[in-house]
Design an enzyme around this catalytic site. Structure first.
Site, PDB file in Angstrom:
ATOM      1  N   GLU A 194       4.232  -1.907  -1.753  1.00 54.45           N
ATOM      2  CA  GLU A 194       4.383  -0.484  -2.096  1.00 54.45           C
ATOM      3  C   GLU A 194       5.653   0.155  -1.540  1.00 54.45           C
ATOM      4  O   GLU A 194       5.633   1.294  -1.077  1.00 54.45           O
ATOM      5  CB  GLU A 194       3.148   0.285  -1.602  1.00 54.45           C
ATOM      6  CG  GLU A 194       1.864  -0.199  -2.264  1.00 54.45           C
ATOM      7  CD  GLU A 194       0.601   0.386  -1.641  1.00 54.45           C
ATOM      8  OE1 GLU A 194      -0.304   0.765  -2.400  1.00 54.45           O
ATOM      9  OE2 GLU A 194       0.503   0.444  -0.398  1.00 54.45           O
TER      10      GLU A 194
HETATM   11  C1  ACM Z   1      -2.101  -2.969  -0.024  1.00 52.93           C
HETATM   12  O1  ACM Z   1      -3.290  -2.710  -0.296  1.00 52.93           O
HETATM   13  N1  ACM Z   1      -1.175  -2.033  -0.153  1.00 52.93           N
HETATM   14  C2  ACM Z   1      -1.694  -4.298   0.417  1.00 52.93           C
END
Ligand code: ACM
Length: 500
Positions: free
Chosen positions: A325
């Site tokens: 992310e």
């Molecule tokens: C995640 O759940 N961002 C690895």
């Protein structure tokens, strides 16, 4: 007629002293994870007849395991058991043998309970330890006659389906201290998990002391989600956790999540920011807004120091570098930072693990996002499976759950049990990549105490223990669910309430 009943019941009582009832056969002990092969021999061994543990193995880990086992034994049976006394051979013992010549996995063990005693054999210490945890479950779930536990006899031949059986604890969103983590490790060990991944840093908190960068914990460790006081592990405490887990045959994997999920670090040191200005500390739960600065030299000095210090304290072969992310990092910057971190990790003789992302993944890739671009994943050599819809323990069970999130859907106890990593990899066409195993993460945005954490984790974690250990053809939901009921009673006895 009355006389007949008295005689019949006397015969019954007499027989029942040396043969077991149906519900006390070894194969009916509600093991989780279920061993691969169980053969009952339909007699029993009374715990009061066992007085010692005998072994010639000279190893700190086995010594620690046996010390733990004797405490467990005394608590469960109210009988004392002594390690390696000078023996009068007529007394019955538990034997641990390391010379068993087996060709199967390194966690293979054989546990034999017969009228003369108990023998655990394996060709590795890991295998012996897994055998001891199986014996613990035999003791826990055996019933008492005249207040003495009787162990059903038979032989178990057992080995693991996957070599990696992990759990992840997010200590960044809410901090969980060393006692909480030790308590978690104790339970993981009873269920044959062998890795604990600690998510040590995120936007909301930096939870491990770094000597060369002390503000990380002074500023970055001060708070947690919701603005309450946070906390961090000193290096001494982290090392204590590594050793504690090691004695229970669990390897700690540290995670420093970069280049995104780094607001706590950026708030601690202005020079890490491209604009030279520290952001405020962050106590919300949004993701994807922070990034380290690829253009600054100090970023690389910082990362190298962090990886060096943590690697020195970590016994295991892996270092998790995050990579998820990073929505505000360009692909070029991402690659530059992640490649540098890989090189620092490798310089420390560790193997990097990444979360799957669409840009660049490590030699070992942890698959969590079922909507990912699988071309990027395919560049990895090995996979750890953590599909969010199955393994994320922070997903709500259903709409009534008190804690948890639901972005990957609800996850019932059955949903968390009834899945097969192989089927998933076939669906995703990842067959050419080795599946190391599975991991069940718990993210802690919505939970701040061990009881709240337990609400999300138990009983679903136990399902993942069986998915990781037991062969697919032996896993049946109805049977598992019956066994699980007994484990919930055990968990309650150690003050863990499972809501479902
Ligand atoms: C995640 O759940 N961002 C690895």
């Amino acid at each position: 007629m009355k006389c007949f009943y008295i005689i019949a019941s006397l015969i019954f009582v007499n027989c029942s002293t040396n043969t077991v009832n149906y519900d006390q056969k070894l194969e009916n002990i509600p093991f989780i994870p279920l061993p691969q092969v169980i053969e009952s021999s339909n007699l029993f061994l009374s715990v009061s007849e066992l007085s010692s543990i005998q072994t010639e193995i000279k190893s700190e880990r086995i010594e620690a395991a046996l010390k733990d086992f004797t405490n467990f034994w005394e608590q469960q049976t109210s009988n004392e058991i002594v390690i390696n006394p000078n023996l009068n051979n007529s007394l019955k013992s538990i034997h641990l043998d390391l010379d068993y010549n087996s060709e199967t996995s390194k966690e293979f063990y054989q546990l034999e309970i017969n009228e003369k005693g108990i023998i655990i054999k394996s060709n590795t210490e890991e295998g012996l330890y897994r055998g001891l945890t199986t014996l613990k479950q035999v003791v826990i779930f055996s019933s008492k006659t005249n207040n003495i536990k009787r162990l059903a006899t038979g032989t178990i031949n057992d080995f693991t389906n996957y070599e990696y059986r992990g759990a992840m604890l997010d200590v960044a969103r809410h901090f969980f201290d060393i006692d909480d983590v030790k308590r978690y490790i104790d339970i993981l060990s009873l269920y044959k998990f062998n890795f604990l991944h600690l998510h040590l840093t995120d936007d909301q908190g930096w939870r491990i002391e770094i000597k060369k960068w002390p503000q990380l914990t002074v500023i970055g460790g001060a708070k947690e989600v919701g603005g309450t006081d946070g906390g961090f592990f000193t290096q001494t405490e982290y090392k204590e956790l590594v050793n504690y887990a090691h004695e229970k045959f669990i390897t700690i994997i540290p995670e420093i999540d970069v280049p995104g999920h780094t607001n706590a670090a950026l708030a601690s040191y202005a020079e890490l920011n491209c604009n030279g200005i520290s952001p405020n500390i962050y106590t919300g739960i949004e993701v994807g807004f922070s990034s380290l600065c690829a253009q600054k030299k100090v970023t690389y000095k910082f990362l190298e120091d962090v990886v060096d210090e943590i690697s020195l304290l970590t016994k295991g072969p892996y270092f998790h570098v995050g990579g998820d992310e990073s929505y505000v990092t360009s692909d070029e910057d991402f690659i530059q930072i992640i490649d540098s971190v890989f090189s620092y990790v490798q310089k420390n003789n560790k193997t990097p693990i990444t979360w799957d992302n669409n840009v660049k993944t490590g030699e070992i890739n942890q698959l969590w996002n079922e909507g990912s671009d699988f071309m990027a994943i395919k560049k990895s050599k090995k996979i750890i499976y953590s599909p969010a819809s199955k393994t994320y323990l922070d997903m709500k069970y259903d709409s009534l759950s008190k804690y948890g999130l639901s972005w990957a859907g609800y996850s019932s106890v059955r949903n968390a049990y009834e899945w097969d990593p192989k089927i998933l990899s076939t669906k995703l066409n990842l067959n050419e990549i080795e599946i190391l195993g599975i991991e069940a993460p718990v993210w802690t945005e919505t939970v701040s105490s061990f009881d709240e954490l337990s609400y999300l984790v138990f009983p679903r974690l136990l399902g993942h223990s069986e998915v990781g250990w037991t062969s697919k053809d032996l896993r049946k939901w109805e049977d598992y669910n019956q066994r699980l009921k007994k484990h919930k009673i055990h968990l309650k006895s150690i003050n863990i309430e499972s809501p479902y």
